[in-house]
Design an enzyme around this catalytic site. Sequence first.
Site, PDB file in Angstrom:
ATOM      1  N   TYR A   1      49.677  83.690  15.349  1.00  0.00           N
ATOM      2  CA  TYR A   1      48.829  83.378  16.502  1.00  0.00           C
ATOM      3  C   TYR A   1      48.229  81.966  16.405  1.00  0.00           C
ATOM      4  CZ  TYR A   1      48.705  88.272  18.160  1.00  0.00           C
ATOM      5  OH  TYR A   1      49.017  89.526  18.642  1.00  0.00           O
TER       6      TYR A   1
ATOM      7  N   LYS B   1      56.047  90.462   4.162  1.00  0.00           N
ATOM      8  CA  LYS B   1      57.458  90.469   4.576  1.00  0.00           C
ATOM      9  C   LYS B   1      58.150  89.334   3.843  1.00  0.00           C
ATOM     10  CE  LYS B   1      60.908  92.107   6.780  1.00  0.00           C
ATOM     11  NZ  LYS B   1      61.449  93.462   6.547  1.00  0.00           N
TER      12      LYS B   1
ATOM     13  N   ASP C   1      57.645  96.777   7.333  1.00  0.00           N
ATOM     14  CA  ASP C   1      58.462  97.838   7.928  1.00  0.00           C
ATOM     15  C   ASP C   1      58.301  99.141   7.144  1.00  0.00           C
ATOM     16  OD1 ASP C   1      59.675  96.431   5.868  1.00  0.00           O
ATOM     17  OD2 ASP C   1      61.706  96.567   6.660  1.00  0.00           O
TER      18      ASP C   1
ATOM     19  N   ASP D   1      48.376  93.432  14.016  1.00  0.00           N
ATOM     20  CA  ASP D   1      48.306  93.794  15.439  1.00  0.00           C
ATOM     21  C   ASP D   1      49.163  95.034  15.679  1.00  0.00           C
ATOM     22  OD1 ASP D   1      47.946  93.619  18.253  1.00  0.00           O
ATOM     23  OD2 ASP D   1      49.891  92.615  18.411  1.00  0.00           O
TER      24      ASP D   1
ATOM     25  N   ASP E   1      47.973  99.338  16.195  1.00  0.00           N
ATOM     26  CA  ASP E   1      48.314 100.228  17.308  1.00  0.00           C
ATOM     27  C   ASP E   1      48.906 101.531  16.777  1.00  0.00           C
ATOM     28  OD1 ASP E   1      47.505  98.381  19.223  1.00  0.00           O
ATOM     29  OD2 ASP E   1      49.233  98.788  20.519  1.00  0.00           O
TER      30      ASP E   1
HETATM   31  C1  IPM Z   1      44.840  93.369  20.069  1.00  0.00           C
HETATM   32  C2  IPM Z   1      45.590  93.072  21.322  1.00  0.00           C
HETATM   33  C3  IPM Z   1      45.709  91.582  21.581  1.00  0.00           C
HETATM   34  C4  IPM Z   1      46.417  90.914  20.432  1.00  0.00           C
HETATM   35  C5  IPM Z   1      46.432  91.309  22.907  1.00  0.00           C
HETATM   36  C6  IPM Z   1      45.615  91.787  24.071  1.00  0.00           C
HETATM   37  C7  IPM Z   1      46.834  89.904  23.053  1.00  0.00           C
HETATM   38  O1  IPM Z   1      46.834  93.678  21.296  1.00  0.00           O
HETATM   39  O2  IPM Z   1      43.679  92.960  19.949  1.00  0.00           O
HETATM   40  O3  IPM Z   1      45.388  94.010  19.192  1.00  0.00           O
HETATM   41  O4  IPM Z   1      47.628  90.972  20.296  1.00  0.00           O
HETATM   42  O5  IPM Z   1      45.749  90.278  19.634  1.00  0.00           O
HETATM   43 MG    MG Z   2      47.155  94.832  19.610  1.00  0.00          MG
END
Ligand code: IPM
Ligand code: MG
Length: 356
Positions: free
Chosen positions: A138, A189, A222, A246, A250
């Site tokens: 990022y 990785k 992975d 990230d 999730d």
């Molecule tokens: C998170 C989100 C963000 C990210 C998106 C909204 C860009 O997925 O905070 O995990 O990838 O950082």
């Molecule tokens: Mg995210």
Amino acid sequence: MKTYRIACIPGDGIGKEVIPAGQEVLQALAAAGAGFGFAFTSFGWGGDWYRAHGQMMPDDGLEALRGMDAILFGSAGDPQIPDHVTLWGLRLKICQGFDQYANVRPTRILPGIDAPLKRCTPRDLDWVIVRENSEGEYAGVGGRAHQGHPIEVATDVSMMTRAGVERIMRFAFRLAQSRPRKLLTVVTKSNAQRHAMVMWDQIAAEVAREFPDVRWDKELVDACTARMVNRPASLDTLVATNLHADILSDLAAALAGSLGIAPTGNIDPERRYPSMFEPIHGSAFDIMGQGLANPIGTFWSCVMLLEHLGEHEAAARLMQAIESVTADPALHTGDLGGKARTADVTSAVCHRLKNR
Ligand code: IPM
Ligand code: MG
């Protein structure tokens, strides 16, 4: 009595519903004799601001936030505006502008929540993912040239610095050290990415020497996804790059039952700038404006905000109220398979704070 100054940035979509709910809960906590108060300042930045002003937040936005004790953020994302514009124009501007380099994402299966992992008990899943939040994938380094031509080229360069990796490793080892199991998994990785990730591993090993009481291991990202599903209890604190974390967070949120519950803190550990707390979920335009959003992710983020302010007792009280609400299926929102509305969940949490 101490009054904390909190900046509220609801942003887009359901952010406009869950952030006021978070304010309500914090006010209820203060009114229930927490021994401190809050002064909220709301900022209407995001997609609507972009339509009116051509940018997601004003040029002097960071200045307006600088003196705050903390920031409560909803979500950024608008179907009419490209995602990279909403992200870079607001959330990343704040994260990077205030050098909030540690992104902390706790995951637990809260009472009453039906989580998909059938081979484990809720106690087996108690993780904190530390996400490097200032560089890596990022970093925003890269470019695009010759657009539309056959020779078009585009790059996104993952940039890692020794200083950046050292500070996030130190933060992660310290956090692991503060948790009962003192166990850290360094996600990597370095088999495929042979420069930055190899440095990442090396620096992890160096920093580990400063924390002889922390057990640590290394896991390829992975393989880590499989381990999260198959052996959740073998993990406790994890540290990963911006993009790896990230994705893993999730997965973690889904394994704990819903993305609607998951909280996060974008932290400046050195406290030079205000830190920012937000639910992990996005703006969810499909359900916006209907009062259906799950506010638990925001409430848990408020718990993290309180902990950051050093208000540990109040944080524990709020977490208890949250857990007693999730334990009741009649108070589950649609993402959890229930019928409750944002307002039902909010008033139930407030009620428990008043009548404990
Ligand atoms: C998170 C989100 C963000 C990210 C998106 C909204 C860009 O997925 O905070 O995990 O990838 O950082
Ligand atoms: Mg995210």
